[in-house]
Design an enzyme around this catalytic site. Structure first.
Site, PDB file in Angstrom:
ATOM      1  N   HIS A  77      44.379  33.255  61.670  1.00 20.17           N
ATOM      2  CA  HIS A  77      44.014  34.131  60.559  1.00 20.17           C
ATOM      3  C   HIS A  77      43.261  33.415  59.426  1.00 20.17           C
ATOM      4  O   HIS A  77      43.563  33.573  58.250  1.00 20.17           O
ATOM      5  CB  HIS A  77      45.277  34.798  59.991  1.00 20.17           C
ATOM      6  CG  HIS A  77      45.844  35.870  60.886  1.00 20.17           C
ATOM      7  ND1 HIS A  77      45.098  36.592  61.774  1.00 20.17           N
ATOM      8  CD2 HIS A  77      47.116  36.357  61.003  1.00 20.17           C
ATOM      9  CE1 HIS A  77      45.872  37.474  62.404  1.00 20.17           C
ATOM     10  NE2 HIS A  77      47.096  37.346  61.968  1.00 20.17           N
ATOM     11  N   GLU A  94      45.168  46.020  63.963  1.00 13.11           N
ATOM     12  CA  GLU A  94      44.115  45.222  63.341  1.00 13.11           C
ATOM     13  C   GLU A  94      42.817  45.396  64.135  1.00 13.11           C
ATOM     14  O   GLU A  94      42.736  44.981  65.281  1.00 13.11           O
ATOM     15  CB  GLU A  94      44.530  43.750  63.332  1.00 13.11           C
ATOM     16  CG  GLU A  94      45.880  43.500  62.682  1.00 13.11           C
ATOM     17  CD  GLU A  94      46.579  42.273  63.262  1.00 13.11           C
ATOM     18  OE1 GLU A  94      45.954  41.208  63.379  1.00 13.11           O
ATOM     19  OE2 GLU A  94      47.773  42.386  63.616  1.00 13.11           O
ATOM     20  N   ASP A 113      52.193  41.799  70.642  1.00 12.09           N
ATOM     21  CA  ASP A 113      51.257  40.990  69.872  1.00 12.09           C
ATOM     22  C   ASP A 113      50.038  40.915  70.780  1.00 12.09           C
ATOM     23  O   ASP A 113      49.792  39.921  71.448  1.00 12.09           O
ATOM     24  CB  ASP A 113      51.869  39.603  69.619  1.00 12.09           C
ATOM     25  CG  ASP A 113      51.197  38.884  68.467  1.00 12.09           C
ATOM     26  OD1 ASP A 113      50.100  39.292  68.085  1.00 12.09           O
ATOM     27  OD2 ASP A 113      51.776  37.906  67.970  1.00 12.09           O
ATOM     28  N   HIS A 123      44.947  43.323  57.606  1.00  7.94           N
ATOM     29  CA  HIS A 123      46.254  43.156  58.247  1.00  7.94           C
ATOM     30  C   HIS A 123      47.296  44.065  57.580  1.00  7.94           C
ATOM     31  O   HIS A 123      48.307  43.594  57.049  1.00  7.94           O
ATOM     32  CB  HIS A 123      46.673  41.687  58.153  1.00  7.94           C
ATOM     33  CG  HIS A 123      47.632  41.258  59.216  1.00  7.94           C
ATOM     34  ND1 HIS A 123      48.919  41.736  59.302  1.00  7.94           N
ATOM     35  CD2 HIS A 123      47.475  40.402  60.248  1.00  7.94           C
ATOM     36  CE1 HIS A 123      49.513  41.167  60.329  1.00  7.94           C
ATOM     37  NE2 HIS A 123      48.657  40.352  60.927  1.00  7.94           N
ATOM     38  N   TYR A 130      50.305  46.715  57.397  1.00  4.81           N
ATOM     39  CA  TYR A 130      51.471  47.169  58.170  1.00  4.81           C
ATOM     40  C   TYR A 130      51.848  48.557  57.652  1.00  4.81           C
ATOM     41  O   TYR A 130      51.894  48.778  56.431  1.00  4.81           O
ATOM     42  CB  TYR A 130      52.690  46.284  57.926  1.00  4.81           C
ATOM     43  CG  TYR A 130      52.638  44.885  58.454  1.00  4.81           C
ATOM     44  CD1 TYR A 130      53.185  44.554  59.694  1.00  4.81           C
ATOM     45  CD2 TYR A 130      52.113  43.862  57.678  1.00  4.81           C
ATOM     46  CE1 TYR A 130      53.190  43.248  60.152  1.00  4.81           C
ATOM     47  CE2 TYR A 130      52.109  42.548  58.124  1.00  4.81           C
ATOM     48  CZ  TYR A 130      52.654  42.254  59.363  1.00  4.81           C
ATOM     49  OH  TYR A 130      52.661  40.954  59.814  1.00  4.81           O
TER      50      TYR A 130
HETATM   51  C1  BGC Z   1      49.405  37.991  64.907  1.00  3.57           C
HETATM   52  C2  BGC Z   1      50.779  37.472  65.140  1.00  3.57           C
HETATM   53  C3  BGC Z   1      51.241  36.783  63.904  1.00  3.57           C
HETATM   54  C4  BGC Z   1      51.189  37.760  62.761  1.00  3.57           C
HETATM   55  C5  BGC Z   1      51.543  37.074  61.483  1.00  3.57           C
HETATM   56  C6  BGC Z   1      49.474  38.972  63.808  1.00  3.57           C
HETATM   57  O1  BGC Z   1      48.208  39.508  63.572  1.00  3.57           O
HETATM   58  O2  BGC Z   1      48.867  38.581  66.057  1.00  3.57           O
HETATM   59  O3  BGC Z   1      50.799  36.594  66.235  1.00  3.57           O
HETATM   60  O4  BGC Z   1      52.543  36.293  64.045  1.00  3.57           O
HETATM   61  O5  BGC Z   1      49.901  38.308  62.645  1.00  3.57           O
HETATM   62  O6  BGC Z   1      52.035  37.935  60.591  1.00  3.57           O
END
Ligand code: BGC
Length: 349
Positions: free
Chosen positions: A108, A311, A247, A181, A183
């Site tokens: 990320h 995402e 994931d 990102h 949620y």
């Molecule tokens: C990833 C996960 C990671 C998470 C972190 C996600 O976008 O795919 O592997 O643990 O982000 O918050």
């Protein structure tokens, strides 16, 4: 109620900088709030007959808490979403080493990716219903070449559509694959588990990963796999075979750069439905197995599966897989992406 943008303090960062929270409110009572810290989405709600609606976006009470967060809650991720295997890549015969913030890999955008910095609000500001944040990522930032100038614009359209647009330019060729990102929990950000939510992803194929979650380069049909979400199905039912939850990256059917419906999530408990539209080729499902937030909004704590993230992105780790379309942003090119989160209420699930 009338259409407005309001602004209020959102806490101080470790370096002493103050942050702000901006709330876009529609005439119908729908609203979205975003902060200049990480250009993050902090809240999102549909209309609710004159009383404040239910906020479905997980986040923290302040940027001070968001700065401590390790789950990338609501953050704009860049330069590259997901993992880059071995924290590096080769381009034009040269090796580029990136920050290995999940050793030995890069995740990320690195240790202080774009979601871990304060952005600047565009001045003069865009008129309602939009707000735009900008940031400069300097040459060599987290190991990436070139100076990259990015902007993210949030627009709230009626009845409840949050449009997220990212635009970027670079002074040198660089991998570039951002995402938001966010949620969500459709029953409310603090409602607990999303396992009863039903999910459909418009995807026939997905990418496989190794034990470190690094893409292997394989693209396979979802038919017969536990991540087959071609038809609406409860996330929890699918997860019974996957102890650590999903994931997983999916290839969006028919992706051709135009806006397409990528996923639908709905909850019979609250009668809400979220539809995700995007012009990106892939969508990554993360069911938040490792969420461990103790200082969420309104005193909430978020643990495993308290929210899901969808995402929208390019192919993961594309710089290391010649069979994946590569996301290299070159001088003279403009990166542009649009993703829309559309919220419906009172659906008959
Ligand atoms: C990833 C996960 C990671 C998470 C972190 C996600 O976008 O795919 O592997 O643990 O982000 O918050």
């Amino acid at each position: 109620m009338s259409d407005t943008i309001s602004v209020k303090p959102f806490g101080r960062l470790r370096n002493g900088e103050e942050t702000l929270l901006y709330t876009l409110s529609g005439e119908n009572g729908a609203w979205a709030s975003v902060t200049d810290y990480g250009a993050s989405l902090v809240g999102f709600s549909g209309p609710s007959d004159g009383i404040p609606g239910t906020d479905i976006a997980l986040s923290c009470e302040s940027a001070t808490a968001l700065e401590r967060d390790t789950s990338y809650i609501g953050a704009m991720i860049g330069r590259v979403a997901g993992r880059i295997g071995g924290a590096g890549y080769e381009m034009d015969g040269k090796r580029f080493n990136l920050t290995a913030n999940t050793p030995p890999h890069h995740l990320h955008g690195g240790a202080t990716g774009l979601g871990k910095r304060k952005w600047t609000v565009l001045q003069p500001p865009l008129p309602y219903p939009s707000i735009c944040f900008t940031i400069i990522s300097e040459d060599g930032d987290e190991g990436y070449p070139g100076e990259v100038r990015s902007s993210i614009t949030y627009t709230l359209l009626p009845p409840t559509r949050l449009v997220v647009e990212i635009r970027s330019i670079s002074s040198a060729p660089t991998p570039y694959n951002p995402t938001l990102h966010a949620y969500f929990n459709l029953d409310g950000h603090a409602a607990g588990s999303i396992l009863h939510h039903e999910l459909q992803i418009f995807s026939e194929c997905c990418t496989l990963t190794d034990a470190d979650l690094i893409p292997t380069g394989e693209i396979v049909p979802v038919d017969g796999l536990s991540c087959d979400f071609r038809h609406l199905v409860q996330i929890g039912v699918k997860m019974s075979a996957i102890p650590t939850g999903f994931d997983q990256n999916f290839l969006i059917d028919g992706a051709d750069g135009s806006l397409r419906k990528a996923a639908i999530v709905q909850s019979a408990a609250s009668g809400r439905r979220l539809t995700v539209w995007t012009d990106r080729p892939c969508i990554h499902l993360y069911t938040g197995h490792f969420l461990a937030v103790t200082d969420g909004k309104d005193g909430a704590a978020y643990d495993a599966c308290a929210g899901f993230a969808l995402e929208t992105q390019g192919f993961p780790d594309a710089v290391n897989h010649s069979n994946f379309p590569v996301d290299i942003l070159r001088p003279g090119d403009v990166f542009f992406s649009r993703t829309i989160f559309e919220l419906d209420q009172d659906i008959q699930a």
